[in-house]
Design a protein around this motif. Structure first.
Motif, short mmCIF file in Angstrom:
data_model
loop_
_atom_site.label_atom_id
_atom_site.label_comp_id
_atom_site.label_asym_id
_atom_site.label_seq_id
_atom_site.Cartn_x
_atom_site.Cartn_y
_atom_site.Cartn_z
N ASP A 137 41.02 40.34 49.28
CA ASP A 137 41.93 41.08 48.39
C ASP A 137 43.34 41.11 48.94
OD1 ASP A 137 42.16 42.37 45.95
OD2 ASP A 137 41.97 44.36 46.84
N GLN A 142 47.33 34.91 44.77
CA GLN A 142 47.19 35.03 43.31
C GLN A 142 48.20 34.15 42.55
OE1 GLN A 142 45.93 38.91 41.64
NE2 GLN A 142 46.64 39.81 43.56
N MET A 176 34.25 36.74 43.21
CA MET A 176 35.63 37.24 43.19
C MET A 176 36.31 37.02 44.54
SD MET A 176 35.20 40.77 41.01
CE MET A 176 34.59 40.74 39.31
N SER A 177 35.59 37.28 45.61
CA SER A 177 36.16 37.08 46.95
C SER A 177 36.50 35.62 47.19
CB SER A 177 35.16 37.57 48.02
OG SER A 177 34.91 38.94 47.89
N LEU A 180 39.55 34.67 45.07
CA LEU A 180 40.80 35.18 45.62
C LEU A 180 41.25 34.35 46.82
CD1 LEU A 180 40.23 39.05 45.44
CD2 LEU A 180 41.90 37.71 44.13
N ASP A 185 44.41 34.52 40.53
CA ASP A 185 44.72 35.92 40.25
C ASP A 185 43.45 36.66 39.88
OD1 ASP A 185 44.60 36.39 37.08
OD2 ASP A 185 45.38 34.37 37.44
N ARG A 186 43.49 37.99 39.97
CA ARG A 186 42.27 38.79 39.81
C ARG A 186 41.65 38.66 38.42
NH1 ARG A 186 45.50 42.72 42.61
NH2 ARG A 186 44.90 42.87 44.81
N THR A 190 37.94 37.12 37.72
CA THR A 190 36.97 38.04 37.13
C THR A 190 36.33 37.41 35.89
OG1 THR A 190 38.20 39.97 37.93
CG2 THR A 190 36.63 40.34 36.14
N SER A 193 34.01 34.73 37.01
CA SER A 193 32.79 35.33 37.53
C SER A 193 31.84 35.67 36.39
CB SER A 193 33.14 36.60 38.32
OG SER A 193 31.96 37.26 38.75
N ILE A 247 41.08 45.77 36.44
CA ILE A 247 41.42 44.81 37.48
C ILE A 247 42.80 44.19 37.26
CG2 ILE A 247 40.65 42.51 36.74
CD1 ILE A 247 39.59 44.46 39.91
N SER A 251 43.72 46.87 42.64
CA SER A 251 43.03 46.02 43.62
C SER A 251 41.55 46.40 43.64
CB SER A 251 43.64 46.22 45.02
OG SER A 251 43.34 47.52 45.50
N TYR A 252 40.80 45.82 44.56
CA TYR A 252 39.37 46.11 44.67
C TYR A 252 39.08 47.27 45.63
CZ TYR A 252 38.64 41.60 42.38
OH TYR A 252 38.64 40.55 41.49
#
Length: 278
Positions: A137, A142, A176-177, A180, A185-186, A190, A193, A247, A251-252
């Motif tokens: 994160d 991103q 997601m990890s 990233l 980008d998140r 996502t 995923s 999201i 952040s996570y």
């Protein structure tokens, strides 16, 4: 299993499936607290089958995106669009990224259903993978977006997704990890995923439904299983919508903190003998 327990487990599955906090880990913990033997075949099958409700919610929520990708993929496959078309490339990337977990899941299915469902594994996985999520994160630039995704990216992400077969790591947390760390980008990672979950979870749910049909019938029961799946669908749809909005602006961190706290509680309960590991 009574209907109240089925509704509770279905709601937990739907809410946690796409959050990076491990739905299988949560279901395993809750099933144990409800007094079930978490490595019994009917319980492990139930845990997998009700995931399809959340998957169906994702398919409906992202139906426009999925339709666009499918049309673009086949148009590119049969020469009606160039292979450089973004939708063709995205479709190919999702297919390639889905392959590793199918292979690994088939090869290690016995360990996944038994040894890895120990609450020791769940607790440690929740805590240790939180460190990976924290690093990803903060290290991610991103700078890459949906149009930049390639099959090489999703192959790497797909390999990392295999770690999610360990309850507690989280399939979405793993993908997601990895995404990233590939500098996506998140929001893009996502969505990816979500899409990568569809082939893997759908296939696993169908196979478990077929293979363990009789054990479900004589154990948990199909009325409870179907009820949990329906609740999973309803709650899952709400969860997917919320997560994409959340999201985009956050952040996570909140998920990381939650994972560490939950993992610590699980290890304390098992370590002090309040609950058994299996």
């Amino acid at each position: 299993m009574n209907i109240f327990e089925a509704i509770l487990l279905g709601a937990v599955e739907g809410f946690t499936e796409f959050l990076p906090i491990s739905s299988t880990g949560h279901l395993t913990i809750l099933e144990k607290l409800l007094g079930y033997s978490i490595d019994d075949p009917d319980i492990t099958a139930f845990t997998v089958i009700i995931q399809f409700g959340a998957v169906l919610a994702t398919i409906i929520f992202l139906r426009d995106t999925i339709y666009r990708i499918i049309v673009g993929f086949f148009a590119g496959l049969f020469g009606k669009r160039p292979k450089t078309d973004p939708d063709f490339r995205f479709g190919l990337a999702v297919i390639v990224g889905s392959i590793p977990i199918v292979i690994v899941g088939f090869l290690f299915q016995d360990a996944i259903k038994t040894t890895l469902r120990s609450l020791w594994f769940v607790g440690f996985a929740l805590i240790l993978w939180s460190g990976v999520m924290w690093f990803a994160d903060r290290a991610a630039t991103q700078r890459r977006h949906e149009e930049d995704i390639t099959w090489k990216d999703t192959l790497i992400i797909g390999v990392v997704q295999c770690l999610a077969l360990i309850p507690g790591i989280s399939r979405s947390g793993a993908t997601m990890s990895a995404g990233l760390l590939r500098d996506f980008d998140r929001v893009t990672i996502t969505k990816l995923s979500f899409l990568l979950s569809i082939p893997a979870l759908t296939g696993a749910s169908i196979l478990q439904g077929i293979d363990e049909y009789d054990r479900i019938s004589s154990g948990v029961g199909w009325p409870a299983t179907i009820t949990a799946g329906v609740v999973s669908f309803i709650v899952g749809y709400i969860s997917v919508s919320w997560l994409l909005k959340f999201i985009a602006k956050h952040s996570y961190t909140v998920f990381i903190v939650y994972r560490v706290v939950l993992g610590t509680i699980v290890l304390l309960l098992v370590g002090t003998g309040v609950i058994s590991a299996t």
